[in-house]
Write an enzyme that holds these catalytic residues in place. Structure first.
Site, PDB file in Angstrom:
ATOM      1  N   LYS A 190      53.618  24.116  38.522  1.00 47.73           N
ATOM      2  CA  LYS A 190      52.409  24.346  37.695  1.00 47.73           C
ATOM      3  C   LYS A 190      51.326  25.529  38.324  1.00 47.73           C
ATOM      4  CE  LYS A 190      52.768  21.878  33.811  1.00 47.73           C
ATOM      5  NZ  LYS A 190      53.854  20.916  34.127  1.00 47.73           N
ATOM      6  N   SER A 198      60.895  19.984  40.210  1.00 47.92           N
ATOM      7  CA  SER A 198      59.753  20.672  39.856  1.00 47.92           C
ATOM      8  C   SER A 198      58.244  20.074  40.401  1.00 47.92           C
ATOM      9  CB  SER A 198      59.547  20.408  38.199  1.00 47.92           C
ATOM     10  OG  SER A 198      59.753  19.248  37.908  1.00 47.92           O
TER      11      SER A 198
HETATM   12  C1  LIG Z   1      55.008  20.382  33.457  1.00 42.89           C
HETATM   13  C2  LIG Z   1      56.056  19.744  34.197  1.00 42.89           C
HETATM   14  C3  LIG Z   1      57.571  19.802  33.809  1.00 42.89           C
HETATM   15  C4  LIG Z   1      57.758  20.369  32.516  1.00 42.89           C
HETATM   16  O1  LIG Z   1      57.364  21.826  32.447  1.00 42.89           O
HETATM   17  P1  LIG Z   1      57.239  22.545  31.065  1.00 42.89           P
HETATM   18  O2  LIG Z   1      56.812  24.014  31.462  1.00 42.89           O
HETATM   19  O3  LIG Z   1      56.010  21.706  30.025  1.00 42.89           O
HETATM   20  O4  LIG Z   1      58.317  22.420  30.180  1.00 42.89           O
HETATM   21  C5  LIG Z   1      58.553  19.394  34.645  1.00 42.89           C
HETATM   22  N1  LIG Z   1      58.250  18.743  35.983  1.00 42.89           N
HETATM   23  C6  LIG Z   1      56.774  18.518  36.200  1.00 42.89           C
HETATM   24  C7  LIG Z   1      56.731  18.087  37.615  1.00 42.89           C
HETATM   25  C8  LIG Z   1      55.818  19.114  35.665  1.00 42.89           C
HETATM   26  O5  LIG Z   1      54.619  19.070  35.958  1.00 42.89           O
END
Ligand SMILES: *Cc1c(COP(=O)(O)O)cnc(C)c1O
Length: 316
Positions: free
Chosen positions: A51, A301
Site C-alpha cells: 500500500k 501483498s
Molecule cells: C489492500 C490490500 C489488498 C487488496 O488491494 P486492493 O487494491 O484493494 O485490491 C491485498 N492485500 C493486502 C495485504 C492489502 O493490504
C-alpha cells in the site's frame, strides 16, 4: 485510465521511499504446485504492505498540488501507509478509523506520527468525515484504491516483477477494491502482452467475481473472511473498467485454502504473511491458478498480523 507512462512516472516518484522487494522461492512449494512459484515479497515492503507504493505516489502528488494536510479512512494497511509517507514528508495526517478498530493497528498508525480519529463503524461514515477534515484543513483525502495515482503506484510492482522474472507466464494477485491488480494490469499488459494476470478473491468476498459475471459493479453485504484486506463490498469505479478490459481470469478460494497457504508460508518458508497476503498463493496451491510447468509470480501483498490472531489462521 492509467497508462504505462503513468506507472513509470510513479516509479520515479516513489523510488526513494519504497523497497525493491525480493523474489522468494521454495523448492518444496514448486514441487507441491507442479510449477515454478516466484513469491513477490511485499510483506517486506516499508510499512509491511504494498500500500505504501500507491499512497506515496498519491500523497506526493497532492502535496505538489498544494495540500498541507492529509487524511485517509482506513485502520488497515492503507492507513499505515498514508501515515508513514505523510510523516516522511513532514505533512500532518489524520487517519479516521472505526470505533472498533484493532488496537494493534491503531498503535501502528500512531507510531507513524499520524493522529487518529474514531468515527462510526462503517466506511460510509468514515469516508465523508475524512473528506470533510481534508476540506476544512486545506488538505487532501487519499482513497485506498479508486484513485489514478494510487493505481499507478501499485502498478510499479509489475515493473519490478518483469525485471526480476522476465520469463514469467502468469501473475497471481489478491483482489480487494482492485487497485493492486488494476495497476498491475495497466503495466504488465503494456510491457508484456502475453503475460496472463489472474485475480483471487475469497469465496465470501466475491464482489469483483460477481461484478465481472454481471458486467456491472455489483455490491455484496458484509463478509467475515479472515482476509480482512479483501473485505471491500464492491470494486471501484476506476478499477472495475480496467479489470473488465484486461483481466484474464478471476478465481475464488475458500477460507480453508487461505489458511493452508498461511500455514505453509509460516511453517515451511518462515514468512509471516497476513491472510489477505496469502490469498493469491492459496489459489496456486489449490490448483486454481497457473498451469503445469509454468512460471508464476505470486504477490504476497502484506504481512501485518495481530500475533494473537494467529491461532485463528491455522488449519485444524
Ligand atoms: C489492500 C490490500 C489488498 C487488496 O488491494 P486492493 O487494491 O484493494 O485490491 C491485498 N492485500 C493486502 C495485504 C492489502 O493490504
Amino acid at each position: 485510465m492509467v497508462s504505462l507512462d503513468d506507472v513509470k512516472k510513479a516509479y520515479r516518484e516513489i523510488g526513494d521511499t519504497i523497497q525493491k522487494t525480493p523474489i522468494l522461492t521454495s523448492s518444496l512449494l514448486n514441487e507441491r504446485c507442479g510449477m515454478q512459484v516466484c513469491l513477490k515479497a511485499e510483506h517486506l515492503q516499508k510499512t509491511g504492505s504494498f500500500k505504501i507504493r500507491g499512497a506515496t505516489n498519491a500523497v506526493k502528488q497532492a502535496v505538489a498540488g498544494g495540500a498541507r494536510f492529509i487524511t485517509a479512512a482506513s485502520s488497515g494497511n492503507h492507513g499505515q501507509a498514508v501515515a508513514y509517507i505523510a510523516s516522511q514528508l513532514g505533512i500532518p495526517a489524520m487517519i479516521v478509523v472505526p470505533e472498533d478498530a484493532n488496537r494493534v493497528k491503531v498503535e501502528a498508525i500512531k507510531a507513524y506520527q499520524a493522529e487518529v480519529e474514531y468515527c462510526g463503524l462503517t466506511s460510509a461514515e468514515r469516508i465523508p468525515r475524512a473528506k470533510q477534515l481534508a476540506e476544512d484543513n486545506h488538505g487532501a483525502y487519499i482513497p485506498p484504491y479508486d484513485h489514478p495515482a494510487v493505481i499507478a503506484g501499485q502498478g510499479t510492482i509489475a515493473i519490478e516483477i518483469l525485471k526480476q522474472v522476465p520469463d514469467v507466464d502468469v501473475i497471481v494477485v489478491p483482489v480487494g477494491g482492485g487497485g493492486l491488480i488494476g495497476g498491475i494490469l495497466c503495466a504488465a499488459k503494456a510491457l508484456k502482452p502475453e503475460v496472463r494476470v489472474i485475480g483471487v478473491e475469497p469465496e465470501t468476498a466475491n464482489d469483483t467475481f460477481l461484478s465481472l459475471q454481471k458486467g456491472e459493479i455489483t455490491a455484496i453485504s458484509g463478509t467475515t473472511t479472515i482476509a480482512d484486506g479483501l473485505r471491500t463490498s464492491q470494486p471501484g469505479d476506476l478499477t472495475f473498467p480496467i479489470l473488465r478490459e484486461h483481466l484474464d481470469e478471476l478465481v475464488l478460494v475458500s477460507e480453508v485454502e487461505i489458511k493452508e497457504a498461511f500455514q505453509f508460508l509460516l511453517e515451511r518458508t518462515k514468512q509471516l504473511i497476513e491472510p489477505s497476503g496469502a490469498t493469491a498463493l492459496a489459489a496456486v496451491m489449490a490448483g486454481k491458478a497457473g498451469m503445469a510447468d509454468e512460471k508464476a509470480a505470486v504477490i504476497l501483498s502484506g504481512g501485518n498480523v495481530d500475533l494473537y490472531q494467529i491461532p485463528h489462521f491455522l488449519t485444524s
